[in-house]
Motif scaffolding. Sequence first.
Motif, PDB file in Angstrom:
ATOM      1  N   ASN A  74       0.822  -1.225   0.000  1.00  0.00           N
ATOM      2  CA  ASN A  74       0.000   0.000   0.000  1.00  0.00           C
ATOM      3  C   ASN A  74       0.851   1.268   0.000  1.00  0.00           C
ATOM      4  N   ASN A  75       1.870   1.264  -0.834  1.00  0.00           N
ATOM      5  CA  ASN A  75       2.804   2.386  -0.898  1.00  0.00           C
ATOM      6  C   ASN A  75       2.537   3.198  -2.161  1.00  0.00           C
ATOM      7  N   LYS A 122      -4.695   4.633  -7.304  1.00  0.00           N
ATOM      8  CA  LYS A 122      -4.243   3.998  -6.067  1.00  0.00           C
ATOM      9  C   LYS A 122      -3.108   4.812  -5.432  1.00  0.00           C
ATOM     10  N   ALA A 123      -2.176   5.262  -6.256  1.00  0.00           N
ATOM     11  CA  ALA A 123      -1.052   6.049  -5.746  1.00  0.00           C
ATOM     12  C   ALA A 123      -1.549   7.319  -5.070  1.00  0.00           C
ATOM     13  N   GLU A 124      -2.542   7.949  -5.669  1.00  0.00           N
ATOM     14  CA  GLU A 124      -3.092   9.174  -5.085  1.00  0.00           C
ATOM     15  C   GLU A 124      -3.906   8.879  -3.830  1.00  0.00           C
ATOM     16  N   ASP A 125      -4.638   7.774  -3.835  1.00  0.00           N
ATOM     17  CA  ASP A 125      -5.437   7.414  -2.653  1.00  0.00           C
ATOM     18  C   ASP A 125      -4.540   7.132  -1.446  1.00  0.00           C
ATOM     19  N   PHE A 126      -3.401   6.469  -1.673  1.00  0.00           N
ATOM     20  CA  PHE A 126      -2.517   6.134  -0.565  1.00  0.00           C
ATOM     21  C   PHE A 126      -1.761   7.346  -0.028  1.00  0.00           C
ATOM     22  N   ASP A 127      -1.546   8.361  -0.879  1.00  0.00           N
ATOM     23  CA  ASP A 127      -0.870   9.574  -0.410  1.00  0.00           C
ATOM     24  C   ASP A 127      -1.279  10.751  -1.295  1.00  0.00           C
ATOM     25  N   VAL A 174       2.874  12.068  -7.842  1.00  0.00           N
ATOM     26  CA  VAL A 174       1.586  11.712  -8.441  1.00  0.00           C
ATOM     27  C   VAL A 174       1.053  12.897  -9.247  1.00  0.00           C
ATOM     28  N   ALA A 175       1.112  14.087  -8.645  1.00  0.00           N
ATOM     29  CA  ALA A 175       0.658  15.293  -9.342  1.00  0.00           C
ATOM     30  C   ALA A 175       1.512  15.558 -10.581  1.00  0.00           C
ATOM     31  N   LEU A 176       2.811  15.280 -10.488  1.00  0.00           N
ATOM     32  CA  LEU A 176       3.717  15.485 -11.619  1.00  0.00           C
ATOM     33  C   LEU A 176       3.345  14.591 -12.799  1.00  0.00           C
ATOM     34  N   ILE A 177       3.122  13.314 -12.533  1.00  0.00           N
ATOM     35  CA  ILE A 177       2.812  12.374 -13.607  1.00  0.00           C
ATOM     36  C   ILE A 177       1.432  12.667 -14.197  1.00  0.00           C
ATOM     37  N   LYS A 212       7.712  16.583   2.564  1.00  0.00           N
ATOM     38  CA  LYS A 212       8.937  16.147   3.220  1.00  0.00           C
ATOM     39  C   LYS A 212       8.982  14.614   3.212  1.00  0.00           C
ATOM     40  N   PRO A 213       9.991  14.023   2.573  1.00  0.00           N
ATOM     41  CA  PRO A 213      10.116  12.562   2.568  1.00  0.00           C
ATOM     42  C   PRO A 213      10.239  12.011   3.986  1.00  0.00           C
ATOM     43  N   LYS A 214       9.808  10.769   4.167  1.00  0.00           N
ATOM     44  CA  LYS A 214       9.853  10.154   5.490  1.00  0.00           C
ATOM     45  C   LYS A 214      11.291   9.981   5.973  1.00  0.00           C
TER      46      LYS A 214
END
Length: 216
Positions: A107-108, A144-149, A155-158, A192-194
């Motif tokens: 779920n990443n 899915k990518a947008e739903d998870f984060d 995601v916005a870039l692509i 900010k990346p984790k």
Amino acid sequence: MKKYILTAALSCVSLITFAQAGYEKIMTEKIAKIETCKSAEDFQNLANDFQRIGDKEKGKWLPNYYTAFSYIQKGRVLMREGKMESLDEVADQAQKYIDAAESTEKNNSEIHLLQKMVFSLKMMVNPQQRYMTYGTQAANELKKAEDFDPANPRVALIKAEDVYFTPEQYGGSKAKGLELFKVSLEKFNAYKPKTTLDPNWGKSEAEYFLSMGDKK
């Protein structure tokens, strides 16, 4: 006896800490090369480097993620060069490492975004014949990518790229794409990346497209 046990425990901790430091150092060095790679060969070499790290660091998802990402970037270079006949093979290589990353990291958002990009590469081999299969799968993975984060700027870039390069008769346009690139840049500035090793690519690409828009 307690003294020996404590000494052994401290030695184990030191070894683990040293190994982790070594892993983070080499990963940081290789991740930095993403911005300097230009050719398909550059990205192939980088994929090989990350693969070797992944072979040593079993159970870590990031080496497999970056191996897959390097193959995808290789495919995007080949696509720009018009070498569509090579995209299936490159996409299949990337798929192996996406599967490996997802086996340890569920779920990443970042992994699902790579899956979207792989499906897009395969679609571009023959868009008219493959849109209904790979195009649909790519759209599903992007969701899915947008739903998870939802805050993920990549995601916005692509999404912006897709709209920018889609003809107006199919719902896209350069103007709409540029608006979405602005959204992605806003997200990049707030994101900010984790960890220092987590995905952080893409901001320069958004800035590039926006700078091209300003020149028109």
